[in-house]
Design a protein around this motif. Structure first.
Motif, short mmCIF file in Angstrom:
data_model
loop_
_atom_site.label_atom_id
_atom_site.label_comp_id
_atom_site.label_asym_id
_atom_site.label_seq_id
_atom_site.Cartn_x
_atom_site.Cartn_y
_atom_site.Cartn_z
N VAL A 138 0.82 -1.22 0.13
CA VAL A 138 -0.05 -0.02 0.04
C VAL A 138 0.78 1.14 -0.06
N TYR A 139 2.05 1.35 0.50
CA TYR A 139 2.93 2.35 0.19
C TYR A 139 3.58 2.52 -1.03
N GLY A 140 3.40 1.44 -1.89
CA GLY A 140 3.84 1.92 -3.30
C GLY A 140 5.26 2.12 -3.42
N LYS A 141 5.68 3.30 -4.31
CA LYS A 141 7.27 3.59 -4.17
C LYS A 141 7.37 4.70 -3.22
N THR A 142 8.82 4.51 -3.00
CA THR A 142 9.15 5.70 -1.82
C THR A 142 9.26 7.06 -2.57
N ILE A 143 9.25 7.89 -1.67
CA ILE A 143 9.54 9.49 -2.22
C ILE A 143 10.65 9.53 -2.95
N GLY A 144 11.89 8.89 -2.33
CA GLY A 144 13.39 8.86 -2.73
C GLY A 144 13.29 8.28 -4.18
N SER A 145 12.38 7.38 -4.50
CA SER A 145 12.66 7.07 -5.98
C SER A 145 12.45 7.96 -7.05
N PHE A 146 11.76 9.11 -6.58
CA PHE A 146 11.58 10.32 -7.60
C PHE A 146 12.68 11.40 -7.81
N LEU A 147 13.82 11.10 -6.85
CA LEU A 147 15.06 11.97 -6.68
C LEU A 147 16.20 11.40 -7.45
N GLN A 149 19.41 9.41 -8.93
CA GLN A 149 20.20 8.48 -8.44
C GLN A 149 21.33 8.93 -7.61
N ASP A 150 22.03 10.27 -7.95
CA ASP A 150 23.47 10.62 -7.09
C ASP A 150 22.88 11.61 -5.98
N SER A 151 21.38 11.76 -5.64
CA SER A 151 21.23 12.93 -4.79
C SER A 151 21.34 12.55 -3.35
N PRO A 152 22.22 13.10 -2.61
CA PRO A 152 22.53 13.02 -1.06
C PRO A 152 21.19 12.65 -0.23
N LEU A 153 20.29 13.08 -0.57
CA LEU A 153 18.83 13.03 0.39
C LEU A 153 18.43 11.73 0.35
N LEU A 154 18.96 10.67 -0.75
CA LEU A 154 18.71 9.23 -0.84
C LEU A 154 19.01 8.54 0.40
#
Ligand code: NAD
Length: 385
Positions: A138-147, A149-154
């Motif tokens: 039910v969570y589906g994809k993470t918010i991080g999946s839209f960042l 790939q090299d984002s430090p926020l991951l």
């Protein structure tokens, strides 16, 4: 047996549990737990009983406490009567194999949403407590999946940790029919939640994060259809039993956390026996320590299977296949699934114990002992025919 006490030190009454989907993977382990370690009674509802047959044989010390009812909840008027007889209803019934989500989306939606509605209604109407099985999907994809790939926020848990009361549910477009399952589960969660808010239904919602162990699904051609595609544990087990490379969908880069079924069942028993702590809650049930990519899982399973079976390590352990080839049109996936454990720890004091290595070792020992002879016979038959 000495009286069981709940987490608040109070004696637990013997309960009658109406378990719908009792003949499946989770149901079979929950039935074992209730028969072997408690004095509770189970009204076991399913269309199949093979996985609990060992509990249904007459002459066991628990025989009077378990009754099997062959009922298809889609169309059987006995369902409400069985719910009325019980103290608590556990609903596990569902179509829940990813290979079905995009190829049989109607069956998936009916099974996970429409067929569950009467169960919810009978619980509300008859004032019965409901423990409903949803999913981490039910969570589906993470918010991080839209960042990027090299984002430090991951690396920041805010972008990937899945929290029951805070994380959004992020699904793909409608044409990606893979999300039919997650969406149906989300809507039944919302219906149950609303029944709680408006009509005082006592409920608990469980979101399993990849529970695995013995009796999960089937080995195609042995105890299930030869063309069937079970969930990842049984798919990889089939490849290992047949001595063929493990098929990695889209490179096996998705990340998953796996929890041992026996640990997870402890959490369900705590929910059953501690209604005051479990009611009105949604619980993630998983093991955040056991995170791997699907490729890492494949390599670890190969290593452990060779150890328990005595087979030699294969030269080519894995092969890549596209999701379109493996699952068909409309497949999609969630990138990463790490459960936040705050709520279940606070309410029920539950912690998973078993490491990924240990849970795979006991599960693959079971797979090897149960299936290796039958798989060898199947292979030699297909060579001679
Ligand atoms: P399972 O397929 O092994 O068991 C489901 C059982 O429900 C089967 O025995 C099936 O025959 C029965 N069933 C389905 N439709 C029915 C109907 N109309 N009438 C009567 N019985 C019916 O699956 P499982 O792994 O035991 O999962 C149980 C629940 O947990 C499901 O709701 C699933 O969505 C959820 N879940 C499980 C996992 C996991 O890691 N195993 C993960 C996420 C969610």
């Amino acid at each position: 047996m000495a009286a069981r006490l709940n987490l608040d030190g109070e004696e637990i009454n013997h309960l009658k549990v109406c378990m719908i989907g009792a003949g499946g993977f989770i149901g079979s382990h929950l039935c074992e737990k209730l028969m072997w370690e408690t004095e509770h009674t189970v009204l076991a509802i399913d269309v199949y009983s093979d996985k609990i047959q060992h509990l249904l044989e007459p002459g066991n010390p628990w025989s009077k406490r378990i009754e099997f009812h062959k009922v298809n909840i889609k169309h059987d008027s006995r369902l409400e009567g069985l719910i009325k007889l019980s103290d608590v209803v556990v609903n596990l019934a569902a179509i829940c194999t990813p290979a079905d989500y995009n190829t049989r989306p109607l069956d998936t939606i009916y099974s996970n949403f429409i067929d569950a509605i009467p169960v919810v209604r009978y619980c509300t109407d008859n004032n019965k407590r409901l423990i409903h099985f949803s999913t981490c999907e039910v969570y589906g994809k993470t918010i991080g999946s839209f960042l990027p790939q090299d984002s430090p926020l991951l690396k920041d848990p805010a972008y990937y940790l899945l929290k029951e009361d805070q994380s959004p549910c992020i699904f793909g477009p409608i044409e990606k029919q893979r999300w039919s399952y997650a969406c149906a589960k989300q809507l039944i969660e919302r219906l149950i939640y609303a029944e709680g808010a408006e009509n005082d239904l006592q409920f608990t919602i469980v979101r399993p994060f990849n529970w695995i162990g013995p009796r999960m699904d089937f080995i195609p051609g042995v105890d299930g259809p030869s063309e069937g595609v079970p969930r990842v544990l049984a798919c990889f087990s089939t490849n290992l039993l047949k001595g063929e490379p493990l098929k990695l969908v889209d490179g096996g880069k998705s990340q998953r956390t796996f929890v041992y079924i026996k640990d997870a069942i402890e959490a369900v028993l705590l929910m059953i026996e501690n209604p005051d702590r479990a009611n009105s809650h949604i619980f993630n049930v998983g093991n955040p320590e056991n995170e791997v990519t699907v490729k890492e899982l494949a390599l670890l399973m190969t290593e452990i299977y060779c150890k328990v079976s005595g087979e030699l390590k294969p030269e080519i352990p894995t092969v890549d296949v596209s999701s379109k080839e493996f699952y068909g049109e409309g497949y999609d996936d969630s990138d990463k699934r790490i459960p936040d454990m705050t709520i279940i720890k606070r309410q029920l004091g539950w912690n998973p114990k078993t490491s990924l290595y240990d849970l795979l070792e006991s599960t693959l020992t079971y797979q090897h002992t149960t299936y290796s002879r039958a798989v060898k016979q199947m292979i030699s038959k297909s060579h001679t025919s």
